[in-house]
Motif scaffolding. Structure first.
Motif, PDB file in Angstrom:
ATOM      1  N   UNK A 173       0.806  -1.212   0.000  1.00 27.65           N
ATOM      2  CA  UNK A 173       0.000   0.000   0.000  1.00 27.65           C
ATOM      3  C   UNK A 173       0.841   1.264   0.000  1.00 27.65           C
ATOM      4  N   UNK A 174       1.866   1.307   0.840  1.00 32.25           N
ATOM      5  CA  UNK A 174       2.700   2.501   0.932  1.00 32.25           C
ATOM      6  C   UNK A 174       3.559   2.704  -0.311  1.00 32.25           C
ATOM      7  N   UNK A 175       3.987   1.623  -0.936  1.00 32.85           N
ATOM      8  CA  UNK A 175       4.928   1.735  -2.040  1.00 32.85           C
ATOM      9  C   UNK A 175       4.283   1.695  -3.420  1.00 32.85           C
ATOM     10  N   UNK A 176       3.204   0.928  -3.565  1.00 29.66           N
ATOM     11  CA  UNK A 176       2.624   0.700  -4.891  1.00 29.66           C
ATOM     12  C   UNK A 176       1.147   1.105  -4.989  1.00 29.66           C
ATOM     13  N   UNK A 177       0.540   1.469  -3.874  1.00 25.76           N
ATOM     14  CA  UNK A 177      -0.915   1.592  -3.844  1.00 25.76           C
ATOM     15  C   UNK A 177      -1.506   2.880  -4.362  1.00 25.76           C
ATOM     16  N   UNK A 178      -0.704   3.920  -4.545  1.00 24.15           N
ATOM     17  CA  UNK A 178      -1.256   5.220  -4.904  1.00 24.15           C
ATOM     18  C   UNK A 178      -1.790   5.335  -6.309  1.00 24.15           C
ATOM     19  N   UNK A 179      -1.518   4.375  -7.169  1.00 25.77           N
ATOM     20  CA  UNK A 179      -1.964   4.456  -8.559  1.00 25.77           C
ATOM     21  C   UNK A 179      -3.423   4.055  -8.730  1.00 25.77           C
ATOM     22  N   UNK A 180      -3.801   2.949  -8.119  1.00 22.75           N
ATOM     23  CA  UNK A 180      -5.167   2.434  -8.295  1.00 22.75           C
ATOM     24  C   UNK A 180      -5.885   2.153  -6.972  1.00 22.75           C
ATOM     25  N   UNK A 181      -5.228   2.397  -5.858  1.00 27.87           N
ATOM     26  CA  UNK A 181      -5.825   2.045  -4.578  1.00 27.87           C
ATOM     27  C   UNK A 181      -5.577   0.601  -4.187  1.00 27.87           C
ATOM     28  N   UNK A 182      -4.699  -0.067  -4.920  1.00 28.22           N
ATOM     29  CA  UNK A 182      -4.228  -1.443  -4.682  1.00 28.22           C
ATOM     30  C   UNK A 182      -5.311  -2.406  -4.217  1.00 28.22           C
ATOM     31  N   UNK A 183      -6.235  -2.713  -5.127  1.00 27.13           N
ATOM     32  CA  UNK A 183      -7.232  -3.750  -4.813  1.00 27.13           C
ATOM     33  C   UNK A 183      -6.520  -5.067  -4.520  1.00 27.13           C
ATOM     34  N   UNK A 184      -5.645  -5.480  -5.430  1.00 25.50           N
ATOM     35  CA  UNK A 184      -4.870  -6.730  -5.372  1.00 25.50           C
ATOM     36  C   UNK A 184      -5.690  -7.925  -4.880  1.00 25.50           C
ATOM     37  N   UNK A 185      -7.010  -7.841  -5.093  1.00 23.01           N
ATOM     38  CA  UNK A 185      -7.921  -8.855  -4.578  1.00 23.01           C
ATOM     39  C   UNK A 185      -9.298  -8.626  -5.201  1.00 23.01           C
ATOM     40  N   UNK A 186      -9.719  -9.489  -6.141  1.00 32.84           N
ATOM     41  CA  UNK A 186     -11.031  -9.301  -6.757  1.00 32.84           C
ATOM     42  C   UNK A 186     -12.188  -9.271  -5.758  1.00 32.84           C
ATOM     43  N   UNK A 187     -12.119 -10.076  -4.705  1.00 34.36           N
ATOM     44  CA  UNK A 187     -13.200 -10.106  -3.721  1.00 34.36           C
ATOM     45  C   UNK A 187     -13.233  -8.833  -2.886  1.00 34.36           C
ATOM     46  N   UNK A 188     -12.075  -8.228  -2.670  1.00 36.14           N
ATOM     47  CA  UNK A 188     -12.008  -6.981  -1.920  1.00 36.14           C
ATOM     48  C   UNK A 188     -12.682  -5.839  -2.699  1.00 36.14           C
ATOM     49  N   UNK A 189     -12.667  -5.929  -4.031  1.00 36.11           N
ATOM     50  CA  UNK A 189     -13.244  -4.858  -4.839  1.00 36.11           C
ATOM     51  C   UNK A 189     -14.649  -5.187  -5.326  1.00 36.11           C
ATOM     52  N   UNK A 190     -14.832  -6.343  -5.943  1.00 39.44           N
ATOM     53  CA  UNK A 190     -16.117  -6.660  -6.562  1.00 39.44           C
ATOM     54  C   UNK A 190     -17.217  -6.921  -5.530  1.00 39.44           C
ATOM     55  N   UNK A 191     -16.887  -7.628  -4.442  1.00 41.36           N
ATOM     56  CA  UNK A 191     -17.898  -7.901  -3.420  1.00 41.36           C
ATOM     57  C   UNK A 191     -18.473  -6.622  -2.829  1.00 41.36           C
ATOM     58  N   UNK A 192     -17.632  -5.723  -2.302  1.00 43.12           N
ATOM     59  CA  UNK A 192     -18.148  -4.463  -1.768  1.00 43.12           C
ATOM     60  C   UNK A 192     -18.749  -3.549  -2.844  1.00 43.12           C
ATOM     61  N   UNK A 193     -18.236  -3.614  -4.076  1.00 36.39           N
ATOM     62  CA  UNK A 193     -18.818  -2.803  -5.152  1.00 36.39           C
ATOM     63  C   UNK A 193     -20.283  -3.216  -5.392  1.00 36.39           C
ATOM     64  N   UNK A 194     -20.530  -4.522  -5.335  1.00 36.42           N
ATOM     65  CA  UNK A 194     -21.903  -5.003  -5.442  1.00 36.42           C
ATOM     66  C   UNK A 194     -22.753  -4.505  -4.278  1.00 36.42           C
ATOM     67  N   UNK A 195     -22.153  -4.466  -3.080  1.00 34.12           N
ATOM     68  CA  UNK A 195     -22.875  -3.926  -1.919  1.00 34.12           C
ATOM     69  C   UNK A 195     -23.231  -2.463  -2.159  1.00 34.12           C
ATOM     70  N   UNK A 196     -22.286  -1.697  -2.687  1.00 32.72           N
ATOM     71  CA  UNK A 196     -22.543  -0.290  -3.020  1.00 32.72           C
ATOM     72  C   UNK A 196     -23.688  -0.176  -4.018  1.00 32.72           C
ATOM     73  N   UNK A 197     -23.710  -1.058  -4.996  1.00 34.12           N
ATOM     74  CA  UNK A 197     -24.748  -1.025  -6.032  1.00 34.12           C
ATOM     75  C   UNK A 197     -26.134  -1.285  -5.446  1.00 34.12           C
TER      76      UNK A 197
END
Length: 275
Positions: A173-197
């Motif tokens: 996160x500190x070194x590589x995360x500033x470009x995209x927010x470092x999802x590095x995990x489909x479940x970390x992004x898609x699962x909550x994105x569905x919750x947002x929807x």
């Protein structure tokens, strides 16, 4: 507790703490508002550590489809269990997003910025650029898998492994995360994105489905590549699967590059017509 339930619970814990720290530092009227990137990175690292501590002895605490697929690719996990694990991780991510929503219930209305609200649940790029965004997620997840396997190859004082994994997440996160927010995990992004929807979030705006494929495809490609690369670098095992996956990744990245260029060209052409 079954391994499938373990993955649901572990991923849910991951999102409660991870999505929670983003909400804490970004939603209006939160006492932690403005906490900054270091707080977010530390929060996500601890989120992963807590999830691993909770269910590591039950399911191995993958908590991430990219980890599950990477481990299967090098023979450390049965392919027959992959679909169940991935579905469990997605469900856990969704449930974690729902719990974060209720935790910060009055703060959604106080926060006017729609992008900030979406950012609690899912990632987005600092600079939208299809190839670069996909490559960032690819590299970050490849580093994650190499790091996880390297950590697993070392012996630590009993019980410290999850904490070291948490430090790895903080480092990414500190070194590589500033470009995209470092999802590095489909479940970390898609699962909550569905919750947002689905959730009735006040003034939430869209869920940015146009971007949503990148934090899914990038981590999957990078996770499997990172696991295979670990075998090449540390064990001297160069397999046909490694070369096949390398070629596949290169093709997908190239396709993303040309698709991004066409999209930019179409946008500029539309702007010229409008003007």
């Amino acid at each position: 507790m079954s391994p499938i339930l373990g993955e649901i619970v572990g991923t849910m814990i991951l999102i409660i703490f991870g999505g929670g720290v983003v909400a804490n530092v970004s939603l209006k009227k939160s006492k932690a508002e403005g906490g900054g990137w270091i707080v977010v990175a530390l929060g996500w690292g601890l989120a992963v550590a807590m999830g691993v501590y909770a269910v590591g002895s039950v399911s191995g605490a993958h908590l991430n489809p990219a980890v599950t697929l990477g481990m299967a690719a090098i023979g450390e996990f049965s392919w027959s269990q992959v679909p169940g694990y991935i579905l469990a991780q997605m469900l856990g991510g969704f449930l974690g997003g729902v719990i974060v929503y209720f935790q910060f219930l009055p703060h959604w209305e106080k926060t006017e910025d729609k992008a900030v609200k979406l950012g609690v649940f899912s990632t987005d790029p600092a600079i939208p650029h299809t190839l670069s965004n996909l490559l960032s997620e690819f590299i970050g997840t490849a580093v994650l898998l190499v790091g996880l396997l390297a950590i697993g190859a070392n012996k630590f004082t009993e019980g410290l492994n999850p904490l070291i994994v948490g430090f790895l997440i903080v480092a990414i996160g500190l070194s590589l995360g500033g470009t995209t927010g470092y999802a590095i995990n489909p479940a970390r992004d898609l699962g909550p994105r569905l919750a947002h929807f689905f959730l009735p979030i006040s003034g939430k705006g869209g869920s940015n489905w146009k971007y949503a494929w990148i934090p899914v495809v990038g981590p999957i490609l990078g996770g499997v590549f990172g696991a295979l690369l670990y075998e090449v670098l540390f064990e001297g095992k160069v397999t046909a699967f490694f070369w096949s996956w390398t070629v596949l990744s290169a093709v997908v990245l190239a396709a993303a590059h040309f698709a991004g260029k066409r999209g930019t060209h179409s946008l500029r052409h539309g702007e010229r017509i409008k003007n």
